[in-house]
Design an enzyme around this catalytic site. Structure first.
Site, short mmCIF file in Angstrom:
data_model
loop_
_atom_site.label_atom_id
_atom_site.label_comp_id
_atom_site.label_asym_id
_atom_site.label_seq_id
_atom_site.Cartn_x
_atom_site.Cartn_y
_atom_site.Cartn_z
N HIS A 260 42.30 39.10 44.83
CA HIS A 260 42.57 40.20 43.92
C HIS A 260 42.42 39.74 42.47
CE1 HIS A 260 44.51 43.64 42.04
NE2 HIS A 260 44.15 44.27 43.14
N ASP A 311 42.97 46.43 51.19
CA ASP A 311 41.90 46.93 52.06
C ASP A 311 41.89 46.33 53.46
OD1 ASP A 311 40.73 48.81 50.41
OD2 ASP A 311 39.58 47.30 49.33
C1 LIG Z 1 41.50 48.00 46.46
C2 LIG Z 1 40.68 46.94 45.86
O1 LIG Z 1 39.76 47.20 45.16
S1 LIG Z 1 41.19 45.37 46.17
C3 LIG Z 1 39.74 44.38 45.97
C4 LIG Z 1 38.78 44.62 47.07
N1 LIG Z 1 37.67 43.69 47.01
C5 LIG Z 1 37.48 42.72 47.94
O2 LIG Z 1 38.22 42.57 48.88
C6 LIG Z 1 36.26 41.89 47.76
C7 LIG Z 1 36.55 40.42 47.98
N2 LIG Z 1 37.29 39.87 46.87
C8 LIG Z 1 36.69 39.53 45.70
O3 LIG Z 1 35.46 39.61 45.54
C9 LIG Z 1 37.57 39.08 44.56
O4 LIG Z 1 38.75 38.48 45.06
C10 LIG Z 1 37.92 40.22 43.59
C11 LIG Z 1 36.64 40.97 43.14
C12 LIG Z 1 38.85 41.22 44.27
C13 LIG Z 1 38.62 39.64 42.39
O5 LIG Z 1 37.70 38.84 41.72
P1 LIG Z 1 38.17 37.74 40.66
O6 LIG Z 1 39.24 38.28 39.79
O7 LIG Z 1 36.93 37.26 40.00
O8 LIG Z 1 38.79 36.64 41.62
P2 LIG Z 1 39.48 35.27 41.25
O9 LIG Z 1 39.32 34.95 39.79
O10 LIG Z 1 40.85 35.27 41.80
O11 LIG Z 1 38.60 34.24 42.11
C14 LIG Z 1 38.92 32.89 42.14
C15 LIG Z 1 38.00 32.16 43.07
O12 LIG Z 1 38.22 32.57 44.43
C16 LIG Z 1 37.02 33.02 45.01
N3 LIG Z 1 37.29 34.20 45.81
C17 LIG Z 1 38.00 35.28 45.39
N4 LIG Z 1 38.04 36.18 46.37
C18 LIG Z 1 37.34 35.66 47.42
C19 LIG Z 1 37.02 36.13 48.70
N5 LIG Z 1 37.43 37.34 49.10
N6 LIG Z 1 36.30 35.34 49.51
C20 LIG Z 1 35.89 34.12 49.11
N7 LIG Z 1 36.16 33.64 47.89
C21 LIG Z 1 36.88 34.40 47.05
C22 LIG Z 1 36.14 33.41 43.83
O13 LIG Z 1 34.76 33.37 44.18
C23 LIG Z 1 36.53 32.38 42.81
O14 LIG Z 1 35.86 31.19 43.11
P3 LIG Z 1 35.09 30.40 41.96
O15 LIG Z 1 36.12 30.09 40.93
O16 LIG Z 1 34.54 29.22 42.69
O17 LIG Z 1 34.05 31.36 41.48
O1 LIG Z 2 43.38 46.68 40.77
C1 LIG Z 2 42.26 46.35 41.15
O2 LIG Z 2 41.48 45.62 40.48
C2 LIG Z 2 41.74 46.79 42.46
C3 LIG Z 2 42.76 47.43 43.32
O3 LIG Z 2 43.53 46.77 44.00
C4 LIG Z 2 42.86 48.88 43.32
O4 LIG Z 2 42.17 49.55 42.55
O5 LIG Z 2 43.67 49.42 44.11
#
Ligand SMILES: CC(=O)SCCNC(=O)CCNC(=O)[C@H](O)C(C)(C)COP(=O)(O)OP(=O)(O)OC[C@H]1O[C@@H](n2cnc3c(N)ncnc32)[C@H](O)[C@@H]1OP(=O)(O)O
Ligand SMILES: O=C([O-])CC(=O)C(=O)O
Length: 374
Positions: A260, A311
């Site tokens: 997240h 999710d």
């Molecule tokens: C309701 C919603 O919208 S909730 C979000 C739904 N989205 C997802 O589930 C998609 C998968 N998750 C992701 O892509 C990300 O965690 C996001 C987009 C939600 C957040 O992105 P960011 O804020 O950039 O994540 P964050 O800074 O915590 O990432 C730290 C590290 O963990 C990694 N990481 C974060 N999430 C994941 C994941 N789901 N799988 C693998 N690696 C991950 C990133 O690639 C990053 O690695 P790096 O530093 O080597 O590039």
């Molecule tokens: O807050 C976010 O970046 C994504 C999320 O969990 C939502 O929209 O529910």
């Protein structure tokens, strides 16, 4: 809750405005709507009550809630011109594209001419979005033209009734209600920010929501619940899931439904929907999907300290209720439209056009070259 170190790209950690609607990652379980903890709302409230809270600024009393749900029930029918458009959209279209088009078409038919109409336009969207997606889905996939003005009490129950052509069980209606509450609002997430940017130009409410739907569609945001389903259904046993995930991690693939932008150790919505997914798994006698999901959660935490976001367990929960995977993100829309539009209202109350600056990284000066000499 300890604060996540936020910085770097994606405007992370930068304050981009004010809101009285929601806190994320700050106190209690980490998520509050107008000060109410998400665990209390999910336990005690109806989704319509939460929508009222977000949109009208306070919890409704019994009479106000009755009036509000009665109003929403009366707004479920689709205009003929919208049905005609939905019937043109091919079966293989993505339902999020259907939602986007449906919302945009509604804006043509029932345009917001003045901001004084905003509450009525918002209530109409809340009421009619389940009708839009199920009308198209049933027409495209089954060739039937459904009546959409059903008499289910709740928006979640109405959606399930239209989708399956019969009243849902009490349990399923309850889970839908909880799910809609969990997804309703989340501060300055990408789709809400889109809606606010659009609102800041003094655009109309349907444009704000149409833009937000497009932003929610991506797999890094709302689309992750579908992507999580695609992941878990690949595995037949928890051991297979563990092996599969280890391979994906080695290949540095993103695992959808984990991580997240703001939360550091957990997403408070996960424990809630996980509990309901477990209940549904028992109901349908599942011995694969739920244990596979739990193993994914364990492996991701053990290997990467990555936790399930809202999710991940939504995928199995929706699946157990017989909801087709491609309709998962449209359900998010049916819920988040409450949060988006509450933000639009808030933006309009104290507006200045949102227009940040950029660090320029291009050439300092480019000499003009006539087209024949390039
Ligand atoms: C309701 C919603 O919208 S909730 C979000 C739904 N989205 C997802 O589930 C998609 C998968 N998750 C992701 O892509 C990300 O965690 C996001 C987009 C939600 C957040 O992105 P960011 O804020 O950039 O994540 P964050 O800074 O915590 O990432 C730290 C590290 O963990 C990694 N990481 C974060 N999430 C994941 C994941 N789901 N799988 C693998 N690696 C991950 C990133 O690639 C990053 O690695 P790096 O530093 O080597 O590039
Ligand atoms: O807050 C976010 O970046 C994504 C999320 O969990 C939502 O929209 O529910």
């Amino acid at each position: 809750m300890a604060e996540k170190q936020l910085g770097g790209a994606g405007l992370r950690g930068q304050v981009a405005g004010q809101t009285a609607l929601c806190t994320v990652g700050q106190s209690g379980t980490g998520l509050t709507y107008r000060g109410y903890d998400i665990s209390d709302l999910a336990e005690y409230a109806q989704f319509e009550e939460v929508a009222y809270l977000l949109l009208r600024g306070k919890l409704p009393n019994r009479q106000e809630l009755n009036d509000y749900t009665a109003k929403l029930r009366k707004l479920r029918a689709l205009p003929d011109a919208l049905k005609a458009v939905l019937e043109q959209i091919p079966k293989n279209a993505h339902p999020m594209d259907v939602m986007r088009t449906g919302c945009s078409m509604l804006g043509n038919l029932e345009t917001e001419e003045d901001f004084s109409e905003q509450d009525d336009k918002i209530d109409r969207m809340l009421a009619v979005f389940p009708s839009i997606i199920t009308y198209w889905y049933r027409f495209a996939h089954e060739g039937v033209r459904i009546e959409t003005d059903g008499d289910s009490e709740s928006i979640g129950g109405h959606f399930l009734e239209l989708l399956h052509g019969k009243k849902p069980s009490e349990l399923h209606e309850r889970v839908m209600n909880v799910s809609l509450i969990l997804y309703a609002e989340h501060e300055f997430n990408a789709s809400t920010f889109t809606a606010r940017v659009c609102a800041s130009t003094l655009s109309d409410i349907h444009s704000c929501v149409t833009g937000a739907i497009g932003t929610l569609r991506g797999p890094l945001h709302g689309g992750a619940n579908e992507a999580a389903m695609a992941l878990i259904e690949k595995f037949k046993t928890p051991d297979e899931a563990e092996q599969g995930l280890m391979g994906m991690l080695e290949r540095k693939e993103k695992i959808m439904g984990f991580g997240h932008a703001i939360y550091r150790e957990s997403d408070p919505r996960n424990a809630i929907i996980k509990k309901w997914s477990e209940k549904l798994a028992k109901e349908v006698g599942d011995e694969v999907l739920y244990p596979v999901s739990v193993r994914c959660e364990d492996v991701m935490w053990r290997e990467k300290k990555l936790f399930c976001n809202a999710d991940f367990f939504h995928a199995s929960a929706y699946h157990f209720m017989g909801i087709p995977t491609e309709l998962f993100t449209p359900i998010f829309v049916m819920s988040r439209v409450s949060g988006w539009t509450a933000h639009v209202k808030e933006q309009r109350e104290n507006n200045r056009i949102i227009r940040p600056s950029a660090d320029y990284t291009g050439p300092a000066h480019s000499e003009w070259v006539p087209i024949d000499k390039r």
